[in-house]
Design an enzyme around this catalytic site. Structure first.
Site, PDB file in Angstrom:
ATOM      1  N   LYS A 214      16.420  -3.372 -26.334  1.00  0.00           N
ATOM      2  CA  LYS A 214      17.870  -3.284 -26.552  1.00  0.00           C
ATOM      3  C   LYS A 214      18.612  -2.695 -25.344  1.00  0.00           C
ATOM      4  O   LYS A 214      19.544  -1.901 -25.499  1.00  0.00           O
ATOM      5  CB  LYS A 214      18.168  -2.460 -27.816  1.00  0.00           C
ATOM      6  CG  LYS A 214      17.628  -3.118 -29.092  1.00  0.00           C
ATOM      7  CD  LYS A 214      17.882  -2.287 -30.318  1.00  0.00           C
ATOM      8  CE  LYS A 214      16.795  -1.289 -30.559  1.00  0.00           C
ATOM      9  NZ  LYS A 214      16.751  -0.760 -31.917  1.00  0.00           N
ATOM     10  N   ASP A 250      12.959   1.683 -37.732  1.00  0.00           N
ATOM     11  CA  ASP A 250      14.093   1.476 -38.655  1.00  0.00           C
ATOM     12  C   ASP A 250      13.784   0.443 -39.745  1.00  0.00           C
ATOM     13  O   ASP A 250      14.301   0.528 -40.858  1.00  0.00           O
ATOM     14  CB  ASP A 250      15.375   1.102 -37.892  1.00  0.00           C
ATOM     15  CG  ASP A 250      15.189  -0.028 -36.894  1.00  0.00           C
ATOM     16  OD1 ASP A 250      14.039  -0.440 -36.633  1.00  0.00           O
ATOM     17  OD2 ASP A 250      16.200  -0.504 -36.340  1.00  0.00           O
TER      18      ASP A 250
HETATM   19  C1  BGC Z   1      12.855  -2.874 -31.547  1.00  0.00           C
HETATM   20  C2  BGC Z   1      12.357  -2.628 -32.951  1.00  0.00           C
HETATM   21  C3  BGC Z   1      13.522  -2.335 -33.858  1.00  0.00           C
HETATM   22  C4  BGC Z   1      14.562  -3.444 -33.746  1.00  0.00           C
HETATM   23  C5  BGC Z   1      15.777  -3.197 -34.622  1.00  0.00           C
HETATM   24  C6  BGC Z   1      13.919  -3.951 -31.541  1.00  0.00           C
HETATM   25  O1  BGC Z   1      14.455  -4.094 -30.265  1.00  0.00           O
HETATM   26  O2  BGC Z   1      11.788  -3.296 -30.725  1.00  0.00           O
HETATM   27  O3  BGC Z   1      11.451  -1.561 -32.975  1.00  0.00           O
HETATM   28  O4  BGC Z   1      13.051  -2.255 -35.174  1.00  0.00           O
HETATM   29  O5  BGC Z   1      14.981  -3.569 -32.415  1.00  0.00           O
HETATM   30  O6  BGC Z   1      16.413  -2.009 -34.305  1.00  0.00           O
END
Ligand code: BGC
Length: 499
Positions: A214, A250
């Site tokens: 992200k 999450d």
């Molecule tokens: C992460 C996950 C997370 C998801 C939603 C992804 O980029 O790798 O661990 O659950 O985003 O937040």
């Protein structure tokens, strides 16, 4: 009064659910309609027709370059579902796990709540810009939350250090405890830490960040145990008497809080800035499991499906816009599926299509802006704003153009933006639905004891019981249909993430 903090290996589901707080959830529902055939009361065909009507002079180009890339045959989505199932096997197999694009991490969470749990705990959630702390009280089947939201700056997330990030989290927690008169408590306060990034788990309260996703790039956290960093920051800040008993993704928080409301909830899905899912797996199918073999013989798996496709298996599905997005992203070839589906990239996708319309001399011939030339500058929130458009004067859409320094946009340009996202949204949601369907397929047929039925655990965004089923479902098995709840939840979360 707070419960004593139990040892992490012995945490009950009430401890866990209290620790995870109220993570928002998406849902899978067996009832209601599929989202693919209708968007905002119009069939996809009607939307396409409207788009073609608006751009009649260039209909061949519009069909070939704008519509076709986003309207995929049903079989493609079924193939995605199949491919994810194969990838899940690779992640669970110790022989292939290390290089598997879908990592399938066992979480050490062995059971879900049944709604009868009681207790109190703190829950801290960090997933990128948004932070939340909650004091969660479970009593008589209800969950009471005393919560506070926070925000982390882009600068800290992109250029900060581990120390700066965890100091920031500790200060946030400190402020909350101070306001609640919970500093320097005689007994340690139990806390669950929702850390929404891919982690290799060592125990229920030990997780190593494998890598950031992200667009977060805080230096010095990858390869480190995140609970240790958090507890060290608490100690440094002082007056905080907290023991972190559990660290979860999450999606796991989503599953646990969903199960508290409805114990048949079996999958936790997040479709937001990042995308991911978790589900309960039979222990004998988890080749990578190195924990005990005591009952219950099951464990929640954090799929980390964001990496699905990074071995090229989804190349057949990527359209020219997906490829462009990937090539120009910070990490080309990584997190492929996340780029193809998540809220973080939806806005950029629309920007690329608008640029295409301009390159083909279909629109914007005599006006264009620097903002529209800038990667990432068309925010996903614009799509949400345009989604809520009901005014024939296009008040929201005009506001989007103004923000992009294009106040002279014509009515046709407003209409095209409005209609285009009605074409693109079902494709994106179809991609999400195909994955949800794969996970549901995996747990279908009673791989758990007792068998887990699919449930509607939505927060109100799903289709109602009185909706008619669609004639042509996107994915064949009726029990693995994902609903517009997923799309709704994704867009809702994107609002928050991209605001
Ligand atoms: C992460 C996950 C997370 C998801 C939603 C992804 O980029 O790798 O661990 O659950 O985003 O937040």
């Amino acid at each position: 009064m707070h419960k004593q903090s139990p040892s992490s290996e012995k945490l009950s589901t009430s401890d866990l659910i209290a620790m995870m707080g109220s993570t928002p959830r998406a849902s899978i529902t067996p009832r209601g309609s599929m989202m693919q055939k209708q968007v905002q009361g119009l069939s996809v065909d009607q939307v396409q027709e409207a788009l073609l009507g608006l751009l009649a002079d260039a209909s061949d180009t519009v069909i070939q370059d704008i519509i076709t890339p986003f309207v995929r045959p049903h079989e493609d989505y079924v193939r995605i579902q199949q491919l994810l199932l194969e990838n899940m096997e690779r992640g669970l197999n110790p022989a292939t796990h290390d290089h598997a694009p879908v990592q399938m991490y066992p979480t050490y969470v062995r059971d879900v709540p049944n709604g009868g749990e009681t207790g109190q705990s703190l829950a801290l959630e960090f997933g990128s810009h948004h932070l939340r702390i909650e004091l969660v009280t479970l009593e008589n089947g209800t969950c009471n939350l005393d919560s506070k939201n926070g925000f982390i700056s882009e600068k800290l997330l992109k250029t900060g250090t581990a120390e700066q990030l965890f100091d920031f989290l500790a200060s946030f927690v400190h402020r909350f405890l101070k306001q609640r008169d919970l500093l320097n408590t005689a007994e340690p306060l139990p806390m669950g830490f929702t850390f929404a990034f891919p982690c290799r788990r060592l125990a229920l309260n030990r997780a190593v960040l494998t890598h950031w996703t992200k667009s977060v790039h805080v230096e010095g956290v990858e390869g480190q145990e995140v609970v240790a960093l958090l507890e060290a920051a608490f100690k440094k800040k002082g007056e905080i008497n907290i023991v972190v008993d559990a660290v979860v993704n999450d999606t796991v928080g989503t599953l646990l809080s969903g199960a508290f409301e409805d114990p048949t909830c079996a999958i936790g899905i997040i479709l937001s800035k990042g995308v991911n899912a978790c589900y309960m797996e039979r222990l004998d199918r988890v080749g990578t499991w190195d924990g005990d073999q005591d009952p219950p013989l099951q464990v929640v798996i954090d799929t980390e499906w964001y990496g699905f496709g990074s071995d090229g298996c989804l190349d057949f599905f990527m359209n020219e816009y997906d490829r462009d997005l990937d090539e120009h992203a910070k990490s080309p070839g990584k997190g492929t599926y996340e780029k193809m589906i998540s809220g973080e990239h939806l806005g950029e996708l629309v920007r690329l299509v608008l640029a295409k319309l301009r390159d083909c001399d279909i629109m914007f011939q005599d006006h264009w802006s620097e903002e529209l030339n800038t990667r990432g500058r068309f925010y996903t929130k614009y799509i949400s704003e345009s989604l809520s458009e009901e005014d024939i004067r296009f008040v929201h859409t005009r506001h989007v153009w103004e923000d992009l320094h294009l106040p002279q946009a014509s009515e046709i340009e407003c209409r095209v933006l409005h209609h285009f996202r009605l074409v693109a949204a079902p494709d994106r949601s179809g991609r999400g639905a195909a994955l949800a369907a794969a996970v549901a397929e995996r747990i279908k047929g009673g791989n758990l004891d007792p068998p887990v039925p699919m449930v509607n655990n939505s927060d109100g965004a799903s289709g109602g019981a009185d909706e008619k089923p669609e004639e042509t479902p996107l994915v064949t098995q009726p029990e693995v249909k994902a609903s517009e709840a997923i799309v709704g939840a994704a867009l809702k979360d994107n609002d928050a993430d991209n605001a």
